[in-house]
Scaffold this active site. Structure first.
Site, short mmCIF file in Angstrom:
data_model
loop_
_atom_site.label_atom_id
_atom_site.label_comp_id
_atom_site.label_asym_id
_atom_site.label_seq_id
_atom_site.Cartn_x
_atom_site.Cartn_y
_atom_site.Cartn_z
CD GLU A 1 -84.02 89.42 35.46
OE1 GLU A 1 -84.83 90.38 35.80
OE2 GLU A 1 -83.03 89.47 34.62
CG ASN B 1 -81.26 93.51 32.60
OD1 ASN B 1 -82.15 94.31 31.63
ND2 ASN B 1 -80.72 94.32 33.60
CG ASN C 1 -86.08 92.87 29.68
OD1 ASN C 1 -87.17 93.29 30.19
ND2 ASN C 1 -85.00 93.01 29.96
CD GLU C 2 -85.30 97.20 31.23
OE1 GLU C 2 -84.18 97.29 31.31
OE2 GLU C 2 -85.91 97.60 32.33
CE1 TYR D 1 -88.14 97.51 39.33
CE2 TYR D 1 -87.10 98.08 36.96
CZ TYR D 1 -87.61 97.28 37.85
OH TYR D 1 -87.58 95.86 37.39
CD GLU E 1 -88.35 94.61 34.43
OE1 GLU E 1 -87.59 95.40 34.93
OE2 GLU E 1 -87.74 93.84 33.62
CD GLN F 1 -87.13 90.41 39.34
OE1 GLN F 1 -86.89 89.28 39.56
NE2 GLN F 1 -86.40 90.86 38.56
#
Ligand code: AHR
Length: 549
Positions: free
Chosen positions: A61, A106, A206-207, A278, A329, A386
Protein backbone atom coordinates in the site's frame (compact mmCIF):
# COMPACT_ATOMS: atom_id res chain seq x y z
CA UNK A 1 -3.26 -49.45 15.03
CA UNK A 2 -4.95 -51.34 12.23
CA UNK A 3 -4.04 -50.13 8.75
CA UNK A 4 -7.19 -49.23 6.84
CA UNK A 5 -7.34 -50.78 3.38
CA UNK A 6 -7.49 -48.39 0.43
CA UNK A 7 -11.01 -49.47 -0.40
CA UNK A 8 -12.12 -49.17 3.19
CA UNK A 9 -10.49 -45.73 3.46
CA UNK A 10 -12.23 -44.38 0.38
CA UNK A 11 -15.52 -45.79 1.58
CA UNK A 12 -15.14 -44.30 5.07
CA UNK A 13 -14.04 -40.87 4.00
CA UNK A 14 -16.72 -40.85 1.33
CA UNK A 15 -19.25 -41.04 4.14
CA UNK A 16 -17.46 -38.47 6.23
CA UNK A 17 -20.61 -36.86 7.55
CA UNK A 18 -21.60 -40.00 9.42
CA UNK A 19 -18.21 -41.42 10.21
CA UNK A 20 -16.41 -38.33 11.39
CA UNK A 21 -17.14 -36.08 14.33
CA UNK A 22 -16.06 -32.88 12.65
CA UNK A 23 -14.67 -30.04 14.71
CA UNK A 24 -16.69 -27.51 12.75
CA UNK A 25 -14.24 -25.61 10.65
CA UNK A 26 -11.95 -28.51 9.88
CA UNK A 27 -14.29 -30.88 8.14
CA UNK A 28 -12.72 -34.30 8.10
CA UNK A 29 -11.18 -34.26 11.55
CA UNK A 30 -12.30 -36.87 14.04
CA UNK A 31 -11.85 -35.94 17.67
CA UNK A 32 -9.77 -38.64 19.23
CA UNK A 33 -8.40 -39.42 22.64
CA UNK A 34 -6.70 -36.79 24.83
CA UNK A 35 -3.21 -38.21 24.28
CA UNK A 36 -1.41 -40.25 21.64
CA UNK A 37 -0.54 -39.47 18.05
CA UNK A 38 -2.60 -37.74 15.43
CA UNK A 39 -3.18 -40.13 12.57
CA UNK A 40 -3.57 -38.85 9.03
CA UNK A 41 -4.75 -41.15 6.26
CA UNK A 42 -3.61 -40.00 2.83
CA UNK A 43 -4.91 -40.97 -0.56
CA UNK A 44 -3.78 -38.93 -3.54
CA UNK A 45 -7.06 -39.57 -5.38
CA UNK A 46 -8.87 -37.50 -2.78
CA UNK A 47 -8.14 -33.95 -3.83
CA UNK A 48 -9.72 -30.75 -2.47
CA UNK A 49 -8.39 -28.65 -5.35
CA UNK A 50 -5.10 -27.51 -6.83
CA UNK A 51 -3.45 -24.63 -4.99
CA UNK A 52 -4.27 -21.55 -7.02
CA UNK A 53 -1.26 -19.73 -8.47
CA UNK A 54 -2.44 -16.54 -6.73
CA UNK A 55 -3.01 -18.07 -3.25
CA UNK A 56 0.01 -16.65 -1.48
CA UNK A 57 0.15 -13.15 -2.89
CA UNK A 58 0.95 -10.05 -0.92
CA UNK A 59 0.11 -6.37 -0.70
CA UNK A 60 1.95 -3.05 -1.02
CA UNK A 61 0.00 0.00 0.00
CA UNK A 62 1.11 3.55 -0.64
CA UNK A 63 1.37 3.87 3.14
CA UNK A 64 4.14 4.49 5.66
CA UNK A 65 7.44 3.03 4.43
CA UNK A 66 5.95 0.25 2.29
CA UNK A 67 6.72 1.94 -1.02
CA UNK A 68 9.05 4.80 -0.09
CA UNK A 69 12.10 3.31 1.74
CA UNK A 70 10.54 -0.13 1.23
CA UNK A 71 10.79 -0.86 -2.46
CA UNK A 72 11.63 2.60 -3.87
CA UNK A 73 14.41 4.65 -2.33
CA UNK A 74 16.32 7.24 -4.35
CA UNK A 75 19.76 7.75 -2.85
CA UNK A 76 19.88 4.35 -1.17
CA UNK A 77 23.08 2.38 -1.69
CA UNK A 78 20.77 -0.42 -2.88
CA UNK A 79 18.90 1.67 -5.48
CA UNK A 80 19.08 0.62 -9.15
CA UNK A 81 18.52 2.86 -12.17
CA UNK A 82 14.79 2.99 -11.40
CA UNK A 83 15.52 3.83 -7.72
CA UNK A 84 14.16 0.39 -6.73
CA UNK A 85 15.85 -1.31 -3.78
CA UNK A 86 17.72 -4.25 -5.26
CA UNK A 87 18.03 -6.05 -1.90
CA UNK A 88 14.23 -6.08 -1.54
CA UNK A 89 13.72 -7.07 -5.17
CA UNK A 90 16.08 -10.02 -4.69
CA UNK A 91 14.18 -11.13 -1.59
CA UNK A 92 10.76 -10.85 -3.24
CA UNK A 93 11.99 -12.60 -6.37
CA UNK A 94 13.42 -15.45 -4.32
CA UNK A 95 10.25 -15.73 -2.29
CA UNK A 96 8.31 -16.11 -5.53
CA UNK A 97 5.38 -13.86 -4.56
CA UNK A 98 2.86 -14.53 -7.35
CA UNK A 99 0.64 -11.44 -7.12
CA UNK A 100 0.86 -8.10 -5.30
CA UNK A 101 -2.11 -5.87 -4.52
CA UNK A 102 -1.47 -2.13 -5.00
CA UNK A 103 -1.88 0.83 -4.19
CA UNK A 104 -4.28 0.23 -1.29
CA UNK A 105 -5.98 -0.32 1.07
CA UNK A 106 -7.53 2.75 2.61
CA UNK A 107 -5.12 4.88 0.59
CA UNK A 108 -6.77 3.98 -2.70
CA UNK A 109 -10.12 5.50 -1.74
CA UNK A 110 -8.68 9.01 -2.04
CA UNK A 111 -6.09 8.31 -4.74
CA UNK A 112 -6.09 9.90 -8.17
CA UNK A 113 -4.06 7.63 -10.38
CA UNK A 114 -3.42 10.45 -12.85
CA UNK A 115 -1.34 12.19 -10.15
CA UNK A 116 1.07 9.25 -10.26
CA UNK A 117 1.79 8.96 -14.00
CA UNK A 118 3.80 11.02 -16.47
CA UNK A 119 6.96 13.06 -15.91
CA UNK A 120 7.94 12.89 -12.25
CA UNK A 121 8.71 16.59 -11.95
CA UNK A 122 5.14 17.41 -12.98
CA UNK A 123 3.49 15.14 -10.44
CA UNK A 124 1.77 16.92 -7.55
CA UNK A 125 2.62 16.45 -3.90
CA UNK A 126 -0.66 15.85 -2.14
CA UNK A 127 -2.02 15.24 1.31
CA UNK A 128 -3.08 11.62 1.69
CA UNK A 129 -6.19 11.86 3.82
CA UNK A 130 -6.42 8.14 4.59
CA UNK A 131 -3.18 8.07 6.58
CA UNK A 132 -2.68 11.82 7.02
CA UNK A 133 0.72 11.86 5.36
CA UNK A 134 2.47 13.57 2.49
CA UNK A 135 2.34 11.77 -0.85
CA UNK A 136 4.80 12.94 -3.50
CA UNK A 137 3.48 10.64 -6.23
CA UNK A 138 7.02 9.84 -7.32
CA UNK A 139 5.94 6.21 -7.41
CA UNK A 140 2.76 5.34 -9.30
CA UNK A 141 1.10 2.93 -11.72
CA UNK A 142 3.95 2.56 -14.21
CA UNK A 143 6.66 2.31 -11.56
CA UNK A 144 4.65 -0.41 -9.86
CA UNK A 145 4.18 -2.37 -13.07
CA UNK A 146 7.89 -2.04 -13.87
CA UNK A 147 8.82 -3.23 -10.36
CA UNK A 148 6.29 -6.10 -10.54
CA UNK A 149 7.68 -7.33 -13.85
CA UNK A 150 11.22 -7.17 -12.51
CA UNK A 151 10.43 -9.30 -9.47
CA UNK A 152 8.24 -11.67 -11.48
CA UNK A 153 4.93 -10.91 -9.82
CA UNK A 154 1.50 -10.09 -11.18
CA UNK A 155 -0.33 -6.85 -10.28
CA UNK A 156 -3.70 -6.83 -8.48
CA UNK A 157 -4.93 -3.26 -8.85
CA UNK A 158 -7.12 -1.60 -6.26
CA UNK A 159 -9.57 1.02 -7.49
CA UNK A 160 -10.76 4.27 -5.92
CA UNK A 161 -14.43 3.89 -5.05
CA UNK A 162 -14.29 6.61 -2.40
CA UNK A 163 -13.67 9.92 -4.18
CA UNK A 164 -13.95 8.36 -7.64
CA UNK A 165 -15.83 5.56 -9.39
CA UNK A 166 -16.75 4.08 -12.75
CA UNK A 167 -15.28 6.82 -14.95
CA UNK A 168 -11.89 6.72 -13.26
CA UNK A 169 -11.83 2.93 -13.04
CA UNK A 170 -12.67 2.42 -16.71
CA UNK A 171 -10.08 5.03 -17.67
CA UNK A 172 -7.39 3.22 -15.69
CA UNK A 173 -8.29 -0.11 -17.32
CA UNK A 174 -8.00 1.63 -20.69
CA UNK A 175 -4.68 3.22 -19.70
CA UNK A 176 -3.30 -0.15 -18.62
CA UNK A 177 -4.82 -2.67 -21.00
CA UNK A 178 -5.76 -1.13 -24.34
CA UNK A 179 -2.86 -1.37 -26.82
CA UNK A 180 -3.41 2.10 -28.34
CA UNK A 181 -5.54 4.38 -30.45
CA UNK A 182 -7.68 5.78 -27.62
CA UNK A 183 -7.33 8.71 -25.26
CA UNK A 184 -5.99 6.85 -22.21
CA UNK A 185 -3.99 4.19 -24.02
CA UNK A 186 -2.23 6.91 -26.03
CA UNK A 187 -1.49 8.74 -22.79
CA UNK A 188 0.26 5.61 -21.50
CA UNK A 189 2.26 5.39 -24.70
CA UNK A 190 3.23 9.05 -24.38
CA UNK A 191 4.55 8.18 -20.90
CA UNK A 192 6.98 5.73 -22.44
CA UNK A 193 5.04 2.47 -22.15
CA UNK A 194 4.35 1.31 -25.69
CA UNK A 195 2.99 -2.09 -24.70
CA UNK A 196 -0.15 -2.51 -22.59
CA UNK A 197 0.33 -3.64 -19.00
CA UNK A 198 -2.42 -6.29 -19.30
CA UNK A 199 -3.56 -6.15 -15.69
CA UNK A 200 -5.88 -9.06 -15.11
CA UNK A 201 -7.11 -8.77 -11.49
CA UNK A 202 -8.91 -5.67 -10.14
CA UNK A 203 -10.38 -4.91 -6.70
CA UNK A 204 -13.54 -2.88 -7.16
CA UNK A 205 -12.97 -0.61 -4.14
CA UNK A 206 -11.58 -1.21 -0.67
CA UNK A 207 -13.53 -1.81 2.56
CA UNK A 208 -16.38 0.41 1.40
CA UNK A 209 -18.50 -0.90 4.32
CA UNK A 210 -16.19 0.78 6.85
CA UNK A 211 -17.04 4.20 8.32
CA UNK A 212 -13.26 4.83 8.33
CA UNK A 213 -13.15 4.55 4.56
CA UNK A 214 -13.03 7.71 2.47
CA UNK A 215 -16.38 7.75 0.66
CA UNK A 216 -17.88 4.95 2.79
CA UNK A 217 -21.14 3.66 1.30
CA UNK A 218 -24.22 1.71 2.27
CA UNK A 219 -24.34 -1.79 0.80
CA UNK A 220 -27.01 -1.08 -1.80
CA UNK A 221 -25.22 2.12 -2.87
CA UNK A 222 -21.94 0.27 -3.29
CA UNK A 223 -23.70 -2.60 -5.08
CA UNK A 224 -25.13 -0.21 -7.67
CA UNK A 225 -21.87 1.68 -8.08
CA UNK A 226 -19.88 -1.53 -8.45
CA UNK A 227 -22.31 -2.93 -11.02
CA UNK A 228 -22.09 0.16 -13.18
CA UNK A 229 -18.30 0.32 -12.91
CA UNK A 230 -17.89 -3.37 -13.64
CA UNK A 231 -19.92 -3.05 -16.83
CA UNK A 232 -17.88 -0.09 -18.01
CA UNK A 233 -14.58 -1.76 -17.14
CA UNK A 234 -15.59 -4.92 -18.95
CA UNK A 235 -16.58 -2.87 -21.98
CA UNK A 236 -12.97 -1.68 -22.07
CA UNK A 237 -11.47 -5.12 -21.47
CA UNK A 238 -13.77 -8.16 -21.26
CA UNK A 239 -10.94 -10.43 -20.07
CA UNK A 240 -10.39 -8.79 -16.67
CA UNK A 241 -11.26 -10.47 -13.36
CA UNK A 242 -13.24 -8.28 -10.98
CA UNK A 243 -13.35 -8.67 -7.21
CA UNK A 244 -16.27 -7.04 -5.43
CA UNK A 245 -15.61 -5.40 -2.11
CA UNK A 246 -16.83 -7.74 0.62
CA UNK A 247 -17.33 -7.05 4.30
CA UNK A 248 -14.28 -5.88 6.26
CA UNK A 249 -14.80 -8.79 8.63
CA UNK A 250 -16.98 -10.38 11.30
CA UNK A 251 -16.45 -7.44 13.69
CA UNK A 252 -18.62 -5.30 11.41
CA UNK A 253 -22.27 -4.96 12.42
CA UNK A 254 -23.15 -5.39 8.74
CA UNK A 255 -21.07 -8.58 8.28
CA UNK A 256 -22.83 -11.03 5.91
CA UNK A 257 -25.71 -8.64 5.26
CA UNK A 258 -23.31 -6.32 3.41
CA UNK A 259 -22.06 -9.19 1.25
CA UNK A 260 -25.54 -10.48 0.50
CA UNK A 261 -26.93 -7.07 -0.45
CA UNK A 262 -23.91 -6.18 -2.58
CA UNK A 263 -23.97 -9.50 -4.40
CA UNK A 264 -27.69 -9.33 -5.06
CA UNK A 265 -26.79 -6.33 -7.20
CA UNK A 266 -23.44 -7.14 -8.77
CA UNK A 267 -23.25 -10.97 -8.79
CA UNK A 268 -23.55 -11.26 -12.56
CA UNK A 269 -20.79 -8.78 -13.37
CA UNK A 270 -18.06 -9.74 -10.90
CA UNK A 271 -15.89 -12.86 -10.57
CA UNK A 272 -15.04 -12.88 -6.89
CA UNK A 273 -15.55 -11.14 -3.57
CA UNK A 274 -12.96 -9.92 -1.07
CA UNK A 275 -12.44 -10.98 2.54
CA UNK A 276 -10.22 -9.13 5.03
CA UNK A 277 -9.13 -10.04 8.56
CA UNK A 278 -6.35 -9.28 11.03
CA UNK A 279 -5.72 -11.29 14.19
CA UNK A 280 -3.97 -10.57 17.45
CA UNK A 281 -3.37 -11.99 20.90
CA UNK A 282 -5.82 -9.56 22.46
CA UNK A 283 -8.99 -9.52 24.58
CA UNK A 284 -10.44 -11.73 21.85
CA UNK A 285 -8.11 -14.56 22.87
CA UNK A 286 -8.04 -13.50 26.52
CA UNK A 287 -4.31 -12.88 25.91
CA UNK A 288 -3.97 -16.66 26.08
CA UNK A 289 -1.47 -18.04 23.57
CA UNK A 290 -3.13 -21.46 23.61
CA UNK A 291 -6.28 -19.82 22.25
CA UNK A 292 -4.34 -17.48 19.98
CA UNK A 293 -2.76 -20.34 18.02
CA UNK A 294 -6.24 -21.71 17.31
CA UNK A 295 -7.39 -18.49 15.66
CA UNK A 296 -6.77 -19.71 12.13
CA UNK A 297 -9.99 -21.65 12.64
CA UNK A 298 -11.70 -18.26 12.59
CA UNK A 299 -10.35 -17.88 9.07
CA UNK A 300 -11.78 -21.28 8.10
CA UNK A 301 -15.11 -20.16 9.52
CA UNK A 302 -15.09 -16.81 7.71
CA UNK A 303 -14.28 -18.51 4.41
CA UNK A 304 -17.16 -20.91 4.91
CA UNK A 305 -19.58 -18.12 5.84
CA UNK A 306 -18.72 -15.94 2.86
CA UNK A 307 -18.81 -18.93 0.47
CA UNK A 308 -22.26 -19.70 1.81
CA UNK A 309 -23.47 -16.13 1.19
CA UNK A 310 -22.16 -16.28 -2.36
CA UNK A 311 -23.95 -19.55 -2.93
CA UNK A 312 -27.22 -18.30 -1.44
CA UNK A 313 -27.20 -15.39 -3.87
CA UNK A 314 -26.22 -17.74 -6.67
CA UNK A 315 -29.20 -19.96 -5.87
CA UNK A 316 -31.46 -16.94 -5.64
CA UNK A 317 -30.37 -15.84 -9.10
CA UNK A 318 -30.36 -19.39 -10.53
CA UNK A 319 -26.89 -18.55 -11.78
CA UNK A 320 -24.55 -21.14 -13.18
CA UNK A 321 -21.56 -19.05 -12.10
CA UNK A 322 -19.73 -19.67 -8.82
CA UNK A 323 -17.75 -16.77 -7.36
CA UNK A 324 -14.21 -17.24 -6.06
CA UNK A 325 -13.01 -15.71 -2.81
CA UNK A 326 -10.14 -13.25 -2.63
CA UNK A 327 -8.76 -13.08 0.91
CA UNK A 328 -6.82 -10.02 -0.12
CA UNK A 329 -5.87 -8.76 3.34
CA UNK A 330 -4.87 -11.25 6.02
CA UNK A 331 -2.24 -11.19 8.73
CA UNK A 332 -1.52 -10.65 12.40
CA UNK A 333 -1.84 -6.94 13.25
CA UNK A 334 -2.69 -5.60 16.68
CA UNK A 335 0.21 -3.65 18.17
CA UNK A 336 1.26 -0.95 15.72
CA UNK A 337 -2.16 0.41 14.89
CA UNK A 338 -0.90 3.95 14.37
CA UNK A 339 2.49 5.54 14.07
CA UNK A 340 4.41 8.73 14.02
CA UNK A 341 2.19 10.50 11.50
CA UNK A 342 -0.63 10.69 13.96
CA UNK A 343 1.11 13.13 16.29
CA UNK A 344 0.35 16.16 14.17
CA UNK A 345 3.57 16.32 12.12
CA UNK A 346 2.75 15.21 8.63
CA UNK A 347 5.73 13.72 6.87
CA UNK A 348 6.46 11.63 3.86
CA UNK A 349 6.99 7.89 4.51
CA UNK A 350 6.57 7.95 8.29
CA UNK A 351 7.06 4.80 10.36
CA UNK A 352 3.46 3.59 10.28
CA UNK A 353 2.08 0.17 11.18
CA UNK A 354 5.54 -1.33 11.72
CA UNK A 355 4.48 -4.40 13.64
CA UNK A 356 7.22 -6.30 15.49
CA UNK A 357 6.32 -9.97 14.99
CA UNK A 358 7.12 -12.66 17.55
CA UNK A 359 7.23 -16.45 17.44
CA UNK A 360 3.59 -17.03 18.35
CA UNK A 361 2.52 -14.65 15.56
CA UNK A 362 4.54 -16.76 13.14
CA UNK A 363 2.87 -19.95 14.40
CA UNK A 364 -0.53 -18.42 13.74
CA UNK A 365 0.53 -17.24 10.29
CA UNK A 366 1.55 -20.85 9.57
CA UNK A 367 -1.92 -21.94 10.69
CA UNK A 368 -3.55 -19.27 8.52
CA UNK A 369 -1.58 -20.51 5.50
CA UNK A 370 -2.94 -24.00 6.26
CA UNK A 371 -6.48 -22.63 6.38
CA UNK A 372 -6.08 -20.97 2.99
CA UNK A 373 -4.78 -24.18 1.45
CA UNK A 374 -7.57 -26.35 2.78
CA UNK A 375 -10.05 -23.97 1.14
CA UNK A 376 -8.26 -24.09 -2.19
CA UNK A 377 -11.50 -25.07 -3.84
CA UNK A 378 -12.88 -21.61 -3.12
CA UNK A 379 -10.07 -19.19 -2.28
CA UNK A 380 -8.30 -18.38 -5.53
CA UNK A 381 -6.55 -15.16 -4.56
CA UNK A 382 -5.11 -14.14 -1.20
CA UNK A 383 -2.68 -11.46 -0.06
CA UNK A 384 -0.59 -11.42 3.07
CA UNK A 385 -1.00 -7.82 4.22
CA UNK A 386 1.52 -6.47 3.66
CA UNK A 387 4.97 -7.12 2.13
CA UNK A 388 7.58 -4.58 3.23
CA UNK A 389 7.83 -2.47 6.43
CA UNK A 390 4.06 -2.07 6.95
CA UNK A 391 2.71 -5.12 8.88
CA UNK A 392 5.22 -7.08 6.90
CA UNK A 393 7.50 -10.11 6.72
CA UNK A 394 10.36 -7.93 5.41
CA UNK A 395 11.74 -4.77 7.05
CA UNK A 396 14.28 -2.37 5.63
CA UNK A 397 16.76 0.13 7.00
CA UNK A 398 19.57 1.99 5.30
CA UNK A 399 21.88 -1.02 5.70
CA UNK A 400 19.71 -3.82 4.45
CA UNK A 401 16.75 -6.01 5.27
CA UNK A 402 15.41 -7.99 8.19
CA UNK A 403 13.24 -11.08 8.04
CA UNK A 404 10.47 -10.83 10.60
CA UNK A 405 9.31 -14.12 12.19
CA UNK A 406 6.28 -14.35 9.90
CA UNK A 407 8.59 -14.40 6.89
CA UNK A 408 9.32 -18.09 7.44
CA UNK A 409 5.84 -19.66 7.35
CA UNK A 410 4.99 -17.40 4.42
CA UNK A 411 8.16 -18.46 2.59
CA UNK A 412 7.36 -22.14 3.20
CA UNK A 413 3.82 -21.76 1.87
CA UNK A 414 5.27 -20.14 -1.25
CA UNK A 415 7.96 -22.73 -1.68
CA UNK A 416 6.00 -25.90 -0.94
CA UNK A 417 2.32 -25.01 -1.42
CA UNK A 418 2.06 -26.34 -4.95
CA UNK A 419 0.03 -29.00 -6.71
CA UNK A 420 -3.08 -30.53 -5.19
CA UNK A 421 -4.29 -30.06 -1.63
CA UNK A 422 -5.26 -33.53 -0.44
CA UNK A 423 -8.50 -34.27 1.36
CA UNK A 424 -7.08 -36.35 4.20
CA UNK A 425 -8.83 -38.12 7.02
CA UNK A 426 -7.46 -37.09 10.40
CA UNK A 427 -7.95 -38.26 13.94
CA UNK A 428 -6.14 -37.10 17.06
CA UNK A 429 -6.11 -35.34 20.40
CA UNK A 430 -7.66 -31.95 20.88
CA UNK A 431 -8.39 -29.25 23.46
CA UNK A 432 -11.43 -27.11 24.11
CA UNK A 433 -11.84 -23.47 23.06
CA UNK A 434 -15.45 -22.86 23.94
CA UNK A 435 -15.65 -19.08 23.92
CA UNK A 436 -13.68 -16.13 22.66
CA UNK A 437 -13.41 -12.62 24.12
CA UNK A 438 -15.04 -9.58 22.64
CA UNK A 439 -13.89 -8.79 19.14
CA UNK A 440 -17.47 -8.20 18.15
CA UNK A 441 -18.42 -6.07 21.13
CA UNK A 442 -19.48 -3.16 18.92
CA UNK A 443 -22.02 -5.51 17.43
CA UNK A 444 -23.23 -6.77 20.81
CA UNK A 445 -23.07 -10.36 19.59
CA UNK A 446 -21.43 -13.31 21.32
CA UNK A 447 -18.13 -14.51 19.92
CA UNK A 448 -18.39 -18.26 19.38
CA UNK A 449 -15.45 -20.51 20.19
CA UNK A 450 -14.36 -23.52 18.18
CA UNK A 451 -15.40 -26.43 20.39
CA UNK A 452 -12.64 -29.04 20.25
CA UNK A 453 -9.47 -27.80 18.57
CA UNK A 454 -7.00 -30.40 17.23
CA UNK A 455 -3.51 -30.01 18.66
CA UNK A 456 -2.07 -30.68 15.25
CA UNK A 457 -3.32 -28.66 12.30
CA UNK A 458 -2.20 -30.64 9.24
CA UNK A 459 -2.42 -29.87 5.53
CA UNK A 460 -0.84 -31.99 2.81
CA UNK A 461 -0.09 -30.96 -0.75
CA UNK A 462 1.04 -33.24 -3.53
CA UNK A 463 3.05 -31.81 -6.39
CA UNK A 464 2.81 -34.39 -9.18
CA UNK A 465 5.19 -32.54 -11.48
CA UNK A 466 7.90 -32.29 -8.83
CA UNK A 467 7.27 -35.83 -7.53
CA UNK A 468 6.89 -34.61 -3.96
CA UNK A 469 4.34 -34.31 -1.20
CA UNK A 470 4.56 -31.75 1.61
CA UNK A 471 3.09 -31.96 5.09
CA UNK A 472 2.49 -28.60 6.81
CA UNK A 473 1.90 -28.99 10.56
CA UNK A 474 1.13 -26.48 13.24
CA UNK A 475 1.60 -28.05 16.68
CA UNK A 476 -0.68 -25.99 18.89
CA UNK A 477 0.40 -27.78 22.04
CA UNK A 478 2.59 -25.15 23.66
CA UNK A 479 3.77 -27.50 26.44
CA UNK A 480 4.56 -30.81 24.78
CA UNK A 481 5.82 -32.26 21.56
CA UNK A 482 3.20 -34.28 19.66
CA UNK A 483 3.40 -37.28 17.37
CA UNK A 484 2.03 -37.39 13.87
CA UNK A 485 1.44 -40.68 12.13
CA UNK A 486 1.25 -40.48 8.36
CA UNK A 487 -0.44 -43.40 6.63
CA UNK A 488 0.07 -43.21 2.87
CA UNK A 489 -2.42 -45.38 1.02
CA UNK A 490 -1.42 -45.15 -2.60
CA UNK A 491 1.83 -43.20 -2.59
CA UNK A 492 5.00 -44.44 -0.98
CA UNK A 493 7.48 -41.84 0.18
CA UNK A 494 10.91 -42.99 -0.88
CA UNK A 495 13.00 -40.23 0.65
CA UNK A 496 12.71 -37.28 2.99
CA UNK A 497 13.68 -34.19 1.01
CA UNK A 498 13.53 -31.74 3.92
CA UNK A 499 12.07 -31.43 7.39
CA UNK A 500 12.24 -28.04 9.05
CA UNK A 501 10.56 -26.33 11.95
CA UNK A 502 10.05 -22.90 13.43
CA UNK A 503 9.93 -23.13 17.20
CA UNK A 504 11.61 -21.87 20.36
CA UNK A 505 11.37 -21.58 24.12
CA UNK A 506 10.12 -18.01 24.07
CA UNK A 507 6.83 -17.42 22.25
CA UNK A 508 7.39 -13.69 22.55
CA UNK A 509 10.84 -13.71 20.88
CA UNK A 510 11.23 -11.27 17.97
CA UNK A 511 13.86 -10.68 15.31
CA UNK A 512 15.46 -7.24 15.22
CA UNK A 513 18.17 -5.62 13.11
CA UNK A 514 20.47 -6.00 16.12
CA UNK A 515 19.50 -9.64 16.67
CA UNK A 516 18.04 -10.95 13.39
CA UNK A 517 18.31 -14.69 14.04
CA UNK A 518 16.36 -15.16 17.24
CA UNK A 519 13.52 -16.92 15.46
CA UNK A 520 14.73 -18.86 12.44
CA UNK A 521 13.96 -22.32 11.07
CA UNK A 522 15.85 -25.36 12.35
CA UNK A 523 16.29 -28.75 10.71
CA UNK A 524 14.55 -31.74 12.31
CA UNK A 525 15.81 -35.33 12.21
CA UNK A 526 14.38 -36.94 9.12
CA UNK A 527 12.00 -39.84 9.81
CA UNK A 528 12.35 -43.07 7.86
CA UNK A 529 10.49 -42.73 4.59
CA UNK A 530 7.78 -45.30 3.92
CA UNK A 531 4.08 -45.91 3.69
CA UNK A 532 3.69 -45.44 7.43
CA UNK A 533 5.77 -42.68 8.98
CA UNK A 534 5.85 -41.26 12.49
CA UNK A 535 7.24 -37.82 13.14
CA UNK A 536 7.58 -35.81 16.31
CA UNK A 537 6.67 -32.14 16.26
CA UNK A 538 8.19 -29.86 18.91
CA UNK A 539 5.91 -28.04 21.34
CA UNK A 540 4.63 -24.78 19.85
CA UNK A 541 5.98 -25.25 16.36
CA UNK A 542 5.17 -24.87 12.70
CA UNK A 543 6.91 -27.51 10.60
CA UNK A 544 7.19 -28.56 6.99
CA UNK A 545 8.09 -32.06 5.86
CA UNK A 546 8.67 -32.75 2.17
CA UNK A 547 8.98 -36.28 0.86
CA UNK A 548 9.71 -37.69 -2.59
CA UNK A 549 6.80 -39.85 -3.72
O1 AHR B 1 -3.48 -3.03 5.61
C1 AHR B 1 -3.73 -1.90 6.39
C2 AHR B 1 -5.15 -1.40 6.25
O2 AHR B 1 -6.03 -2.33 6.80
C3 AHR B 1 -5.64 -1.21 4.84
O3 AHR B 1 -5.32 0.04 4.32
C4 AHR B 1 -7.13 -1.34 4.98
O4 AHR B 1 -7.73 -1.84 3.82
C5 AHR B 1 -7.30 -2.25 6.18
O5 AHR B 1 -8.21 -1.74 7.07
Amino acid sequence: MKKVSRREFLRTTGQAGAAVAASGALGRFAIGQAAGPTRVEIDSDRVIAPVSHELFGSFLEQLGRAIYEGIYEPGSKFADKNEFRTDVMKEVRELGVPIVRYPGGNFVSGYHWLDGVGPKDKRPTVLDRAWNTIETNQFGTNEFITWAREVGTEPLFGLNFGTAGAEDAAALVEYCNVPGGTKWSELRKSHGYAEPHNVKFWCVGNEMDGPWQIGHLEAHEYGLKATDAAKQMRAVDPTIKLIACGSSGPFMPTYIEWDRTVLEQCYDVVDGISLHRYWGNTEETNHDSQIYVAMNLAMDRQIKEISDVCDVVRAHKRSDKQLFLSFDEWNVWYRARGGDATDGHRTQAPHLLEEPYNLEDALLVGGLANSLMRHSDRVKVACLAQLVNVIAPIMTNENGILRNTIYYPYAWALKHGHGDVLDTLQMGPSYAVEKLGHPIEDVGLPAPGFGQVPYLDVVITRDKAAGTATVFVLNRDLEKSRELELVWHDLTPTRVVSFETLTGKDLKAVNTFADPNKVVPAKLDAPKAGSRMTVELPAGSHSVLTVAV
